[in-house]
Design a protein around this motif. Sequence first.
Motif, short mmCIF file in Angstrom:
data_model
loop_
_atom_site.label_atom_id
_atom_site.label_comp_id
_atom_site.label_asym_id
_atom_site.label_seq_id
_atom_site.Cartn_x
_atom_site.Cartn_y
_atom_site.Cartn_z
N TYR A 74 22.64 -4.96 88.75
CA TYR A 74 22.03 -3.67 89.08
C TYR A 74 22.42 -3.23 90.48
O TYR A 74 22.68 -2.04 90.72
CB TYR A 74 20.51 -3.78 88.95
CG TYR A 74 19.77 -2.51 89.28
CD1 TYR A 74 19.67 -1.48 88.35
CD2 TYR A 74 19.16 -2.34 90.52
CE1 TYR A 74 18.99 -0.31 88.65
CE2 TYR A 74 18.48 -1.17 90.83
CZ TYR A 74 18.40 -0.16 89.89
OH TYR A 74 17.73 0.99 90.20
N LEU A 128 25.87 -1.91 90.49
CA LEU A 128 25.89 -0.60 89.86
C LEU A 128 25.47 0.48 90.84
O LEU A 128 26.09 1.56 90.90
CB LEU A 128 24.99 -0.59 88.63
CG LEU A 128 24.88 0.73 87.87
CD1 LEU A 128 26.23 1.14 87.32
CD2 LEU A 128 23.85 0.63 86.75
N LEU A 163 27.89 3.63 92.18
CA LEU A 163 27.53 5.03 92.01
C LEU A 163 27.28 5.75 93.34
O LEU A 163 27.15 6.97 93.36
CB LEU A 163 26.27 5.15 91.14
CG LEU A 163 26.39 4.67 89.69
CD1 LEU A 163 25.05 4.76 88.99
CD2 LEU A 163 27.46 5.46 88.95
N THR A 169 22.82 7.20 94.07
CA THR A 169 22.38 7.77 92.79
C THR A 169 21.64 6.70 91.99
O THR A 169 22.17 5.60 91.77
CB THR A 169 23.59 8.27 91.99
OG1 THR A 169 24.29 9.25 92.76
CG2 THR A 169 23.15 8.88 90.68
N LYS A 170 20.42 6.99 91.60
CA LYS A 170 19.62 6.05 90.81
C LYS A 170 19.93 6.21 89.33
O LYS A 170 20.20 7.31 88.84
CB LYS A 170 18.13 6.27 91.06
CG LYS A 170 17.73 6.10 92.53
CD LYS A 170 18.01 4.68 93.01
CE LYS A 170 17.63 4.51 94.46
NZ LYS A 170 16.18 4.58 94.67
N PHE A 171 19.89 5.11 88.62
CA PHE A 171 20.21 5.11 87.20
C PHE A 171 19.04 4.44 86.48
O PHE A 171 18.91 3.22 86.47
CB PHE A 171 21.52 4.36 86.95
CG PHE A 171 22.06 4.49 85.56
CD1 PHE A 171 22.45 5.72 85.06
CD2 PHE A 171 22.18 3.38 84.75
CE1 PHE A 171 22.95 5.84 83.78
CE2 PHE A 171 22.69 3.49 83.46
CZ PHE A 171 23.07 4.72 82.98
N TYR A 198 18.19 4.13 83.31
CA TYR A 198 18.42 3.33 82.11
C TYR A 198 18.86 1.91 82.44
O TYR A 198 18.68 1.00 81.62
CB TYR A 198 19.46 4.00 81.22
CG TYR A 198 18.99 5.31 80.64
CD1 TYR A 198 18.06 5.33 79.60
CD2 TYR A 198 19.45 6.52 81.14
CE1 TYR A 198 17.61 6.53 79.07
CE2 TYR A 198 19.02 7.72 80.60
CZ TYR A 198 18.10 7.72 79.57
OH TYR A 198 17.66 8.91 79.06
N ALA A 199 19.43 1.70 83.62
CA ALA A 199 19.81 0.35 84.02
C ALA A 199 18.57 -0.53 84.18
O ALA A 199 18.54 -1.69 83.76
CB ALA A 199 20.61 0.38 85.31
#
Length: 212
Positions: free
Chosen positions: A78, A81, A85, A96-98, A100-101
């Motif tokens: 994570y 990731l 991003l 940038t936050k994700f 769904y991860a």
Amino acid sequence: MSQPWQQPQQPQQPQQPGGYPQQQGGYGYPQQPYPGGQQQPQYGGGFPPPAPAPAPQGNTGLAILAGLGVALIGAVLYAFLLSALADTDGREPEITKFAYAGVALGGLVGFVVAKLGGRNQGLWIIGAVFALVAIFLGELYGYALVASDYTSNVMERMGGDGGQAPSANDLFFDHFGDLYDLWKEDANAVTYIFMALSPVAAYGAAHKLSNR
């Protein structure tokens, strides 16, 4: 002329199908054996139903260790990731936050815990805690990666050696307090919502798998 004397005949017992005499009832008459010498069992309602198989028991220790391992590995993935991003080429880094991860990480931890631990709700809660800790550590280590990359880019733009910038491990382990303050200042309501989704997904995945 007198008739010859004849011996009186004994009364015959009624015959059953197959040539065996019918059993006599009442006191003083022994029970006649069945053909073959074995008495056939009788059930009032047919054969009794088979006993249900016991539910499989999980391994609590293995479930905890596997869940912890998956949580730590997921936290590192994570973090990378977030770093991938992020934009570190501008005047200020943009992360940038994700969401769904975090959901995927929590679901994976819950799946592993339920798969190895069985229908143990205490383990489901432990899996949810692991998922929450994993997403938190992943956030902080991700910020450490971004900060290290951003510092390296700034040093290079100023004509210095970007390789002299502190590494992500240095920032995470040696300056954890400063890193936490940086993350806390940048965090907002969306950040906390994304973090809350991870333990919810972990518990939900464990519950769904155990009820199959």
